[in-house]
Design a protein around this motif. Structure first.
Motif, PDB file in Angstrom:
ATOM      1  N   PHE A 184       1.095  -1.704   0.069  1.00  0.00           N
ATOM      2  CA  PHE A 184       0.159  -0.227   0.189  1.00  0.00           C
ATOM      3  C   PHE A 184       0.618   0.934   0.028  1.00  0.00           C
ATOM      4  N   LEU A 185       0.892   2.823  -1.105  1.00  0.00           N
ATOM      5  CA  LEU A 185       1.538   3.302  -1.417  1.00  0.00           C
ATOM      6  C   LEU A 185       0.430   4.679  -1.044  1.00  0.00           C
ATOM      7  N   SER A 186       1.133   5.493  -0.160  1.00  0.00           N
ATOM      8  CA  SER A 186       0.094   7.133  -0.557  1.00  0.00           C
ATOM      9  C   SER A 186       1.411   7.998   0.195  1.00  0.00           C
ATOM     10  N   PRO A 187       1.086   9.495   0.158  1.00  0.00           N
ATOM     11  CA  PRO A 187       1.742  10.349   0.310  1.00  0.00           C
ATOM     12  C   PRO A 187       2.014  10.868   2.344  1.00  0.00           C
ATOM     13  N   PHE A 188       0.749   9.911   2.077  1.00  0.00           N
ATOM     14  CA  PHE A 188       0.495   9.760   3.844  1.00  0.00           C
ATOM     15  C   PHE A 188       0.246   9.123   4.518  1.00  0.00           C
ATOM     16  N   PRO A 189       0.081   9.231   5.192  1.00  0.00           N
ATOM     17  CA  PRO A 189       0.434   7.710   6.947  1.00  0.00           C
ATOM     18  C   PRO A 189      -1.652   7.498   6.987  1.00  0.00           C
ATOM     19  N   LYS A 190      -2.216   8.709   6.481  1.00  0.00           N
ATOM     20  CA  LYS A 190      -3.299   8.190   6.389  1.00  0.00           C
ATOM     21  C   LYS A 190      -4.145   8.613   5.415  1.00  0.00           C
ATOM     22  N   SER A 191      -3.434   9.025   4.437  1.00  0.00           N
ATOM     23  CA  SER A 191      -4.439   9.251   3.039  1.00  0.00           C
ATOM     24  C   SER A 191      -4.553   8.724   2.555  1.00  0.00           C
ATOM     25  N   ALA A 192      -5.748   8.633   1.248  1.00  0.00           N
ATOM     26  CA  ALA A 192      -5.833   7.917   0.468  1.00  0.00           C
ATOM     27  C   ALA A 192      -4.546   7.300  -0.957  1.00  0.00           C
ATOM     28  N   GLY A 193      -4.406   6.253  -1.063  1.00  0.00           N
ATOM     29  CA  GLY A 193      -3.481   6.062  -2.022  1.00  0.00           C
ATOM     30  C   GLY A 193      -3.342   5.323  -2.637  1.00  0.00           C
ATOM     31  N   PHE A 194      -2.285   3.798  -3.107  1.00  0.00           N
ATOM     32  CA  PHE A 194      -2.330   2.913  -4.134  1.00  0.00           C
ATOM     33  C   PHE A 194      -1.883   1.825  -3.252  1.00  0.00           C
ATOM     34  N   PHE A 195      -3.070   0.748  -3.866  1.00  0.00           N
ATOM     35  CA  PHE A 195      -2.278  -0.495  -3.423  1.00  0.00           C
ATOM     36  C   PHE A 195      -2.262  -1.291  -5.014  1.00  0.00           C
ATOM     37  N   GLY A 196      -1.317  -1.832  -4.226  1.00  0.00           N
ATOM     38  CA  GLY A 196      -0.390  -2.930  -5.574  1.00  0.00           C
ATOM     39  C   GLY A 196      -0.141  -4.254  -5.083  1.00  0.00           C
ATOM     40  N   GLU A 197      -0.555  -5.044  -6.038  1.00  0.00           N
ATOM     41  CA  GLU A 197      -0.101  -6.720  -5.857  1.00  0.00           C
ATOM     42  C   GLU A 197       0.234  -7.392  -7.646  1.00  0.00           C
ATOM     43  N   ARG A 198       1.188  -8.243  -6.935  1.00  0.00           N
ATOM     44  CA  ARG A 198       2.591  -8.505  -7.836  1.00  0.00           C
ATOM     45  C   ARG A 198       2.123  -9.950  -7.994  1.00  0.00           C
ATOM     46  N   LYS A 199       1.242 -10.957  -8.449  1.00  0.00           N
ATOM     47  CA  LYS A 199       0.949 -12.381  -8.234  1.00  0.00           C
ATOM     48  C   LYS A 199       1.626 -13.609  -9.693  1.00  0.00           C
ATOM     49  N   ILE A 200       2.418 -14.175  -8.880  1.00  0.00           N
ATOM     50  CA  ILE A 200       3.353 -15.569  -9.438  1.00  0.00           C
ATOM     51  C   ILE A 200       2.854 -16.974  -9.806  1.00  0.00           C
ATOM     52  N   SER A 201       2.861 -17.522 -10.339  1.00  0.00           N
ATOM     53  CA  SER A 201       2.200 -18.930 -10.465  1.00  0.00           C
ATOM     54  C   SER A 201       3.592 -19.373 -11.585  1.00  0.00           C
ATOM     55  N   ILE A 202       4.113 -21.078 -11.500  1.00  0.00           N
ATOM     56  CA  ILE A 202       5.024 -21.150 -11.516  1.00  0.00           C
ATOM     57  C   ILE A 202       4.908 -23.048 -12.110  1.00  0.00           C
ATOM     58  N   PHE A 203       4.430 -23.424 -13.092  1.00  0.00           N
ATOM     59  CA  PHE A 203       3.785 -24.660 -13.096  1.00  0.00           C
ATOM     60  C   PHE A 203       4.703 -25.582 -13.976  1.00  0.00           C
ATOM     61  N   HIS A 204       4.636 -26.560 -14.553  1.00  0.00           N
ATOM     62  CA  HIS A 204       5.709 -27.742 -15.465  1.00  0.00           C
ATOM     63  C   HIS A 204       6.600 -27.448 -15.347  1.00  0.00           C
TER      64      HIS A 204
END
Length: 814
Positions: free
Chosen positions: A327-347
């Motif tokens: 979770f990224l935001s300019p101030f501790p209690k301000s609105a901001g962005f959540f980012g998620e990166r998922k990786i799956s490895i198979f075969h």
């Protein structure tokens, strides 16, 4: 079923109200009840979910599908104070275990396999978190309301996040240990597209860099442009504390649950849990990493990494699943962005691979990777997309069709990038419209360039400026032809360009074609009156490869005329008739640059590199030819430069720049190497901050610039300072060079004299003593400001110089 994921819920309690009839759902969430005819109400309840009550009809047989929503309860804080005994590494079984993990890294890490091949699915998402309901009431944004209504409640418990970005990549990967080689072939790639105003490729690169692949076995782990020491680094036992929490058995293997935390909570270290196998491998079977809220990390309010490892056929562990959420935001209690990166490895397979698989570029793509059908994606994704993810794609397509969105982004581009679209032309850059200096006085300028709506092959740009003091017009015009049918400002470059420029600059200033005339650069220290009028014609061929190897073939005509108080003379006391009005040169050159695995962010104005740990090499050779375009001199110029970011975790990192040049030929001082000086109030990474303009010239030199960032390593340990999240930086610039006698007017009476200021020589050659300046500084003031106190150590007897200065700079970093 779960209302958000539609996954089955086992062991849900089901009861007929006011009766003893009830039961539990099975592993598939299914249930069956027989009730009396007078049954009216049925109740469903499950821990962590809101109960659901349904009215029963009078039908003898009924089928019900029940969706339960998660229930979140916010608990009050409970503070527990405990006196902890002193922690020791000696005779500590947790430390003994982690040392076994460290000792066995070579047979458990990604490089443990002689060969490996696998399919990899990557999904990157970006969410906004904020009070969008109020914003969408604005008459400008009202038509965009649907964009802010695509919510997802499954990422963070208790939060309804708005999904705004989604990218999926499916690839086939090959690895060979000796000689080491990695090959990635992108089979399919799909992402949202918000049109020409937003560089989606740059955003993708930036997100992949911020949410970088994390290898727990690396000594240093990069996250959010910073370097963290891994909990299984070779030096980790000196930085972390370890505690054995539990021993469990999974699939017949005994696993130790090991908690770890930094000795100093303010350091850039992780905290979390490792699951270590006791099967003789001492491998990591699972890892959960987080960051202390006290860590000196900007804008990152929450950060969590979960990784799962599986055994291959040879009983060695490989990464199978990875999930990074921040979770990224300019101030501790301000609105901001959540980012998620998922990786799956198979075969996954570890069988021998043919050498032919590794031929060609390290990163390659199938021809139709970005045009795979929906049926292909449905068949090859490890998991199906959620309703919110599907809507993310749909919303992006809908936005592009709205005139309101395109108009809004057009004006936003002027503010953030400096260019305003005017159909097939872009007007700008805005920062150059007004400036001032000692020769021109006040300067007005207007410029622009064509864009891809005009043509995807032909591009033109230019400007016209006027100085009110010297009463002269300045201008530039260039035309380019793109061989790869896309913008000449986007990777990879492949174009020819012809340009002509008539403008003013300081001697030794960076490439005039970068157009240094801007409002901010107008403010300078001291009195700067040595200038040049330059007329430059250049014809270039620029070619860049996917491997980030590039070259530039060019030829240049340059006529320079002294301006301000600068004069070209051969006699000590000249009259106006004795001055040399101009110097003309003609040259051809070849420049080669290699930046392996380079990442960057592109916009309308420029391309900005995202610094990684790989070196950047630059080599240039220029040949001056007498008679070419009226050139008056023959010369050969060689230049080499190496840039490297060196991680010294936990002590931060250093940006190191090595450069060297050699100039062969008998030349007057304007054609020698004029070392760049910085006369502004802002700290310069590339120029010498306490050197005067045109103070030193050379025909050969070697230089070393180092900026070392401690990332708060020392300040974090000072009670009063650590709350301010300040960080320390030290820097040094060392320049060693010289001038051969034939180019030095002190030894060659036929050579042009060095310039003077108030009758005193103000240009010098570097003797056997190097030029040295160094600085100590504090950065991260208010999360963006840097202040440097710079000291000059050599050549302090030169006239009109400063030996101490306080300069400012700014940058936003994590």
């Amino acid at each position: 079923m779960d209302s958000a994921t539609h996954s089955p819920l086992p062991n849900v309690s089901i009861i007929i109200k006011n009766s003893r009839i009830g039961g539990l759902s099975d592993a598939d969430g299914k249930f069956s009840l027989v009730a009396a005819k007078n049954a009216q109400i049925i109740i469903f309840s499950f821990t962590g979910y809101q109960s659901v009550t349904r009215n029963l009809s009078s039908n003898p047989t009924q089928e019900l599908t029940i969706f339960l929503s998660k229930s979140y309860t916010e608990l009050e804080d409970v503070i527990v104070n405990a006196k902890r005994g002193k922690y020791h590494n000696k005779n500590n079984p947790a430390v003994d275990l982690i040392r076994l993990v460290i000792a066995n890294k070579s047979k458990n890490g990604p490089g443990a396999f002689n060969y490996s091949s696998y399919d990899k699915y990557e999904k990157t998402r970006l969410f906004t978190d904020g009070p969008w309901a109020n914003i969408t009431q604005n008459f400008i944004l009202k038509k965009l309301h649907f964009f802010f209504e695509n919510t997802d409640t499954t990422i963070v418990p208790g939060k309804s996040l708005n999904s705004v970005y989604l990218q999926e990549i499916l690839s086939r990967n090959y690895y060979r240990k000796e000689p080491e080689k990695f090959k990635k072939i992108i089979i399919a790639k799909k992402s949202v597209d918000y049109g020409k105003y937003i560089d989606m490729k740059g955003i993708s690169g930036a997100l992949l860099f911020l949410y970088n692949d994390i290898d727990i076995y690396d000594n240093t782990i990069s996250a959010f442009t910073l370097q963290f020491t891994s909990p299984i680094s070779n030096i980790a036992p000196s930085l972390y504390m370890y505690f054995i929490r539990d021993t469990i058995i999974e699939n017949g293997t005994k696993i130790v649950k090991l908690y770890f935390t930094p000795r100093n909570p303010e350091d850039l270290l992780f905290r979390g849990t490792l699951f270590i196998t006791l099967d003789g491998n001492y491998a990591v079977a699972r890892a959960e990493l987080g960051v202390s809220k006290h860590a000196n990390l900007n804008y990152v309010r929450n950060f969590l990494v979960k990784q799962d490892f599986k055994k291959d056929s040879g009983q060695r562990y490989y990464l199978a699943e990875s999930d990074i959420v921040a979770f990224l935001s300019p101030f501790p209690k301000s609105a901001g962005f959540f980012g998620e990166r998922k990786i799956s490895i198979f075969h996954f397979a570890d069988s021998t691979l043919a050498d032919s698989l590794f031929q060609g570029p390290t990163l390659d793509s199938l021809q139709f990777s970005t045009h795979q059908s929906d049926q292909f994606w449905s068949a090859n994704r490890p998991d199906s997309l959620s309703e919110s993810e599907i809507t993310t794609y749909v919303n992006a397509d809908s936005l592009l069709k709205l005139r309101t969105y395109n108009r809004l982004m057009d004006w936003a581009s002027l503010y953030f990038v400096g260019y305003k679209s005017a159909g097939k032309f872009d007007i700008g850059p805005l920062r150059t419209f007004y400036s001032f200096n000692t020769v021109e006085g006040q300067r007005l300028q207007f410029g622009g360039r064509t864009n891809e709506e005009f043509s995807t092959r032909f591009f033109a740009d230019g400007y016209l400026g006027y100085g009110f003091k010297d009463e002269r017009f300045k201008y530039k015009l260039s035309g380019s032809y793109s061989f790869n049918n896309h913008s000449i400002y986007k990777f990879p470059f492949n174009y020819i360009q012809a340009s002509y420029l008539h403008d003013i600059k300081n001697p030794g200033q960076e490439d005039i074609f970068s157009n240094g005339n801007s409002f901010l650069t107008s403010f300078s220290r001291g009195y700067n009156s040595n200038w040049l009028y330059s007329d430059i014609f250049r014809f270039s061929y620029v070619h860049e490869y996917e491997s980030h190897l590039s070259y530039i073939l060019s030829t240049k005509y340059w006529r320079q005329q002294p301006a301000g108080t600068l004069y070209y003379v051969n006699e000590p006391y000249p009259t106006k008739l004795d001055t040399i009005p101009q110097i003309t040169t003609g040259e051809i050159s070849l420049s080669i640059r290699w930046a392996p695995k380079e990442q960057f962010f592109e916009n309308k104005a420029a391309r900005r590199n995202i610094i990684n740990t790989y070196p950047v090499f630059t080599f240039q050779y220029s040949k001056g030819i007498k008679g070419l375009y009226g050139g008056e001199y023959n010369y050969d110029a060689l230049h080499f430069e190496l840039f490297k970011r060196v991680s010294i975790s936990p002590l931060g990192f250093s940006d190191v720049r090595l450069s060297a040049s050699y100039l062969a030929g008998t030349l007057p001082f304007p054609l020698l190497i004029i070392h760049p000086a910085n006369k502004s109030y802002f700290y310069s990474y590339y120029s010498y901050n306490l050197m005067n303009v045109e103070e030193f010239v050379s025909d050969h030199y070697a230089g070393l610039n180092i900026d070392h960032y401690f990332n708060g390593f020392f300040f974090n340990k000072v009670p009063l300072l650590k709350k301010l999240r300040l960080r320390e930086v030290i820097a040094a610039k060392i320049l060693y060079g010289g001038l051969r006698n034939e180019n030095n007017p002190d030894y060659n009476p036929d050579q042009m004299l060095f310039p003077t200021t108030n009758g005193v020589t103000s240009t010098f050659s570097l003797n056997r003593v190097p030029y040295v300046e160094a600085s100590v500084g504090i950065y991260n003031i208010f999360s963006f400001l840097r202040i440097d106190l710079i000291k000059r150590f050599t050549y302090t007897g030169n006239p009109n110089i400063s030996t101490l200065s306080l300069l400012f700079s700014s940058n936003f970093n994590f």
